[in-house]
Design an enzyme around this catalytic site. Structure first.
Site, PDB file in Angstrom:
ATOM      1  CD  GLU A 193      45.785 -22.152  -5.155  1.00 27.18           C
ATOM      2  OE1 GLU A 193      45.530 -22.239  -3.935  1.00 27.18           O
ATOM      3  OE2 GLU A 193      45.656 -21.111  -5.783  1.00 27.18           O
ATOM      4  CG  ASP A 222      39.966 -12.798  -2.677  1.00 23.04           C
ATOM      5  OD1 ASP A 222      38.745 -12.578  -2.803  1.00 23.04           O
ATOM      6  OD2 ASP A 222      40.833 -12.247  -3.372  1.00 23.04           O
ATOM      7  N   GLY A 223      40.699 -14.694   1.442  1.00 19.07           N
ATOM      8  CA  GLY A 223      41.063 -15.742   2.406  1.00 19.07           C
ATOM      9  C   GLY A 223      39.862 -16.153   3.248  1.00 19.07           C
TER      10      GLY A 223
HETATM   11  N1  LIG Z   1      52.504 -15.899  -5.429  1.00 19.13           N
HETATM   12  C1  LIG Z   1      51.184 -15.897  -5.319  1.00 19.13           C
HETATM   13  O1  LIG Z   1      50.446 -15.259  -6.071  1.00 19.13           O
HETATM   14  C2  LIG Z   1      50.558 -16.736  -4.259  1.00 19.13           C
HETATM   15  C3  LIG Z   1      51.325 -17.513  -3.401  1.00 19.13           C
HETATM   16  C4  LIG Z   1      50.654 -18.282  -2.455  1.00 19.13           C
HETATM   17  C5  LIG Z   1      49.258 -18.288  -2.393  1.00 19.13           C
HETATM   18  N2  LIG Z   1      48.560 -17.514  -3.247  1.00 19.13           N
HETATM   19  C6  LIG Z   1      47.090 -17.525  -3.241  1.00 19.13           C
HETATM   20  O2  LIG Z   1      46.615 -17.268  -1.938  1.00 19.13           O
HETATM   21  C7  LIG Z   1      45.530 -18.126  -1.670  1.00 19.13           C
HETATM   22  C8  LIG Z   1      45.380 -18.286  -0.189  1.00 19.13           C
HETATM   23  O3  LIG Z   1      44.944 -17.047   0.331  1.00 19.13           O
HETATM   24  P1  LIG Z   1      45.392 -16.500   1.750  1.00 19.13           P
HETATM   25  O4  LIG Z   1      44.480 -15.388   2.140  1.00 19.13           O
HETATM   26  O5  LIG Z   1      45.549 -17.660   2.676  1.00 19.13           O
HETATM   27  O6  LIG Z   1      46.856 -15.974   1.458  1.00 19.13           O
HETATM   28  P2  LIG Z   1      47.431 -14.460   1.421  1.00 19.13           P
HETATM   29  O7  LIG Z   1      47.027 -13.729   2.638  1.00 19.13           O
HETATM   30  O8  LIG Z   1      48.893 -14.556   1.083  1.00 19.13           O
HETATM   31  O9  LIG Z   1      46.659 -13.826   0.204  1.00 19.13           O
HETATM   32  C9  LIG Z   1      46.957 -14.160  -1.093  1.00 19.13           C
HETATM   33  C10 LIG Z   1      46.391 -13.160  -2.105  1.00 19.13           C
HETATM   34  O10 LIG Z   1      45.776 -13.953  -3.124  1.00 19.13           O
HETATM   35  C11 LIG Z   1      44.523 -13.381  -3.449  1.00 19.13           C
HETATM   36  N3  LIG Z   1      43.615 -14.441  -3.916  1.00 19.13           N
HETATM   37  C12 LIG Z   1      43.177 -15.531  -3.247  1.00 19.13           C
HETATM   38  N4  LIG Z   1      42.337 -16.238  -4.035  1.00 19.13           N
HETATM   39  C13 LIG Z   1      42.266 -15.579  -5.218  1.00 19.13           C
HETATM   40  C14 LIG Z   1      41.572 -15.816  -6.427  1.00 19.13           C
HETATM   41  N5  LIG Z   1      40.807 -16.879  -6.613  1.00 19.13           N
HETATM   42  N6  LIG Z   1      41.711 -14.906  -7.434  1.00 19.13           N
HETATM   43  C15 LIG Z   1      42.492 -13.824  -7.272  1.00 19.13           C
HETATM   44  N7  LIG Z   1      43.188 -13.559  -6.167  1.00 19.13           N
HETATM   45  C16 LIG Z   1      43.082 -14.428  -5.146  1.00 19.13           C
HETATM   46  C17 LIG Z   1      44.043 -12.740  -2.176  1.00 19.13           C
HETATM   47  O11 LIG Z   1      43.146 -11.683  -2.447  1.00 19.13           O
HETATM   48  C18 LIG Z   1      45.325 -12.211  -1.566  1.00 19.13           C
HETATM   49  O12 LIG Z   1      45.587 -10.900  -2.000  1.00 19.13           O
HETATM   50  C19 LIG Z   1      45.895 -19.408  -2.366  1.00 19.13           C
HETATM   51  O13 LIG Z   1      44.764 -20.197  -2.640  1.00 19.13           O
HETATM   52  C20 LIG Z   1      46.601 -18.897  -3.613  1.00 19.13           C
HETATM   53  O14 LIG Z   1      45.742 -18.770  -4.741  1.00 19.13           O
HETATM   54  C21 LIG Z   1      49.171 -16.743  -4.161  1.00 19.13           C
HETATM   55  N1  LIG Z   2      35.806  -8.882   9.314  1.00 15.23           N
HETATM   56  C1  LIG Z   2      36.660  -7.971   8.845  1.00 15.23           C
HETATM   57  N2  LIG Z   2      36.508  -6.675   9.147  1.00 15.23           N
HETATM   58  C2  LIG Z   2      37.358  -5.744   8.678  1.00 15.23           C
HETATM   59  N3  LIG Z   2      38.420  -5.996   7.925  1.00 15.23           N
HETATM   60  C3  LIG Z   2      38.630  -7.267   7.576  1.00 15.23           C
HETATM   61  C4  LIG Z   2      37.765  -8.319   8.013  1.00 15.23           C
HETATM   62  N4  LIG Z   2      38.208  -9.476   7.501  1.00 15.23           N
HETATM   63  C5  LIG Z   2      39.299  -9.169   6.777  1.00 15.23           C
HETATM   64  N5  LIG Z   2      39.562  -7.849   6.824  1.00 15.23           N
HETATM   65  C6  LIG Z   2      40.682  -7.157   6.175  1.00 15.23           C
HETATM   66  O1  LIG Z   2      41.048  -7.865   5.022  1.00 15.23           O
HETATM   67  C7  LIG Z   2      42.379  -8.362   5.118  1.00 15.23           C
HETATM   68  C8  LIG Z   2      42.479  -9.655   4.374  1.00 15.23           C
HETATM   69  O2  LIG Z   2      41.507 -10.578   4.771  1.00 15.23           O
HETATM   70  P1  LIG Z   2      41.546 -12.055   4.268  1.00 15.23           P
HETATM   71  O3  LIG Z   2      42.634 -12.826   4.932  1.00 15.23           O
HETATM   72  O4  LIG Z   2      40.155 -12.579   4.374  1.00 15.23           O
HETATM   73  O5  LIG Z   2      41.837 -11.887   2.727  1.00 15.23           O
HETATM   74  P2  LIG Z   2      43.126 -12.081   1.797  1.00 15.23           P
HETATM   75  O6  LIG Z   2      43.188 -13.493   1.348  1.00 15.23           O
HETATM   76  O7  LIG Z   2      44.330 -11.497   2.427  1.00 15.23           O
HETATM   77  O8  LIG Z   2      42.605 -11.309   0.533  1.00 15.23           O
HETATM   78  P3  LIG Z   2      42.531  -9.803   0.094  1.00 15.23           P
HETATM   79  O9  LIG Z   2      43.812  -9.512  -0.624  1.00 15.23           O
HETATM   80  O10 LIG Z   2      41.326  -9.839  -0.794  1.00 15.23           O
HETATM   81  O11 LIG Z   2      42.325  -8.933   1.275  1.00 15.23           O
HETATM   82  C9  LIG Z   2      42.638  -8.432   6.600  1.00 15.23           C
HETATM   83  O12 LIG Z   2      43.994  -8.359   6.953  1.00 15.23           O
HETATM   84  C10 LIG Z   2      41.905  -7.184   7.041  1.00 15.23           C
HETATM   85  O13 LIG Z   2      42.643  -6.027   6.735  1.00 15.23           O
END
Ligand SMILES: NC(=O)c1ccc[n+]([C@@H]2O[C@H](COP(=O)([O-])OP(=O)(O)OC[C@H]3O[C@@H](n4cnc5c(N)ncnc54)[C@H](O)[C@@H]3O)[C@@H](O)[C@H]2O)c1
Ligand SMILES: Nc1ncnc2c1ncn2[C@@H]1O[C@H](COP(=O)(O)OP(=O)(O)OP(=O)(O)O)[C@@H](O)[C@H]1O
Length: 294
Positions: A150, A74-75
């Site tokens: 958000e 998602d990130g």
């Molecule tokens: N306590 C919490 O739940 C918390 C705290 C901070 C940020 N977040 C979320 O993380 C997002 C940023 O993502 P990141 O990758 O930089 O941080 P991160 O690596 O901490 O990942 C946050 C988690 O939120 C999930 N996530 C992100 N957008 C989502 C959505 N629209 N619906 C369901 N799950 C979602 C991702 O899959 C990931 O597992 C923020 O936009 C916020 O929504 C959640």
């Molecule tokens: N290009 C890629 N190839 C393989 N694995 C990946 C790649 N991009 C991301 N990943 C895997 O997905 C993890 C999370 O990636 P990303 O930061 O995009 O998402 P996230 O916000 O943490 O959400 P999620 O919980 O859906 O993984 C990374 O730490 C890695 O394990």
């Protein structure tokens, strides 16, 4: 057909995904333009050796592109949204990550999904975004001033709560005493807002959710408002600054600054493959089917 390919990370699991995509697209004469940092990672690991055109910024993604394919979690999709911006280029997320709420296409069976793409058997899910303007202006917000999930204000460098004076269309709503306040789009309603007790909105609902983070006014509850609402915030607290986040991006803002949040004039177009709908993602990720009575 012409597609942009974007990813942030390289891991061992990247190689089979890239192989599946590249073999399929090359066989079907799809032109691929790859984000330059991602291509560098693939070149260094010798995953991709053939020469490809690259792009480095949103200015190079014009209407000649049919789609952007985001490989990651998602990130990565949230970052991809900052690349496509208001270009109208649809984003397809291939979930290489863990949760994958937004990146809904699973990495297994990529060729089946890509066939849907080539046959144009997909729909577009339009996602509303939130924009932020800050007075006095803040440079780091001006560069990318919108969020797909958000916009959050939260306390910084202290355990002390902040007070968030909140106005809707110039009418006073409340002063939240809390760790922070989340203003979420429907897309973001399954993210941070959900963790703080907010409701889930389906992506097509025309509303925003205002969710306090650990409010000390115990009667404060998540509130759903029309997405045409202009939301104004003013934060005060013991420290001089507080944090504002737009999705994954964070910046520090001076107390008493005025923040205005509004729906952006443009939307992000997410590609929805027939069998990978939002409702299916919801059931799967929230384990709704696991109840033995179902
Ligand atoms: N306590 C919490 O739940 C918390 C705290 C901070 C940020 N977040 C979320 O993380 C997002 C940023 O993502 P990141 O990758 O930089 O941080 P991160 O690596 O901490 O990942 C946050 C988690 O939120 C999930 N996530 C992100 N957008 C989502 C959505 N629209 N619906 C369901 N799950 C979602 C991702 O899959 C990931 O597992 C923020 O936009 C916020 O929504 C959640
Ligand atoms: N290009 C890629 N190839 C393989 N694995 C990946 C790649 N991009 C991301 N990943 C895997 O997905 C993890 C999370 O990636 P990303 O930061 O995009 O998402 P996230 O916000 O943490 O959400 P999620 O919980 O859906 O993984 C990374 O730490 C890695 O394990």
């Amino acid at each position: 057909m012409k597609v942009a390919i974007y990813g942030q990370y390289y891991q061992n699991s990247t190689e089979p995904i890239i192989n599946d995509i590249f073999v399929f697209f090359n066989r079907n004469n799809v032109e691929m333009i790859i984000e330059s940092h991602f291509l560098l990672m693939l070149n260094e690991r010798k995953i991709v050796e053939k020469k490809y055109k690259t792009f480095t910024s949103h200015t190079e993604l014009d209407s000649s592109f049919d789609m952007l394919i985001s490989i990651g979690g998602d990130g990565t999709i949230l970052r991809a949204a900052t690349l496509v911006r208001d270009s109208g280029i649809p984003i397809l997320g291939i979930n290489a990550g863990r949760l994958g709420f937004l990146a809904s296409v699973q990495k297994e069976n990529i060729s089946t999904f890509m066939q849907f793409v080539i046959d144009k058997k997909y729909t577009i899910s339009k996602r509303a975004l939130l924009s932020l303007t800050c007075s006095p202006p803040n440079e780091s917000i001006e560069e990318i001033n919108f969020a797909m999930n958000e916009i959050t204000v939260s306390r910084k460098d202290t355990t002390s709560m902040i007070t968030i004076d909140t106005y809707l269309n110039d009418e006073f709503l409340n002063s939240y005493w809390a760790d922070g306040l989340i203003i979420s789009t429907p897309t973001g309603s399954t993210g941070y807002s959900l963790s703080c007790g907010g409701p889930i909105l389906t992506p097509d609902v025309k509303s925003l959710v205002i969710t306090p983070i650990a409010p000390h006014n115990l009667t404060a509850r998540p509130l759903v408002v029309p997405d045409e609402t202009e939301i104004r915030l003013k934060v005060s607290g013991r420290e001089e600054n507080y944090l504002v986040s737009l999705d994954s991006r964070v910046t520090s803002i001076k107390n008493e600054s005025i923040l205005i949040l509004k729906k952006t004039p443009f939307q992000i177009y997410m590609v929805e493959i027939p069998e990978e709908t939002f409702l299916k993602t919801l059931r799967n990720k929230l384990l709704w089917g696991e109840d033995k009575r179902n």
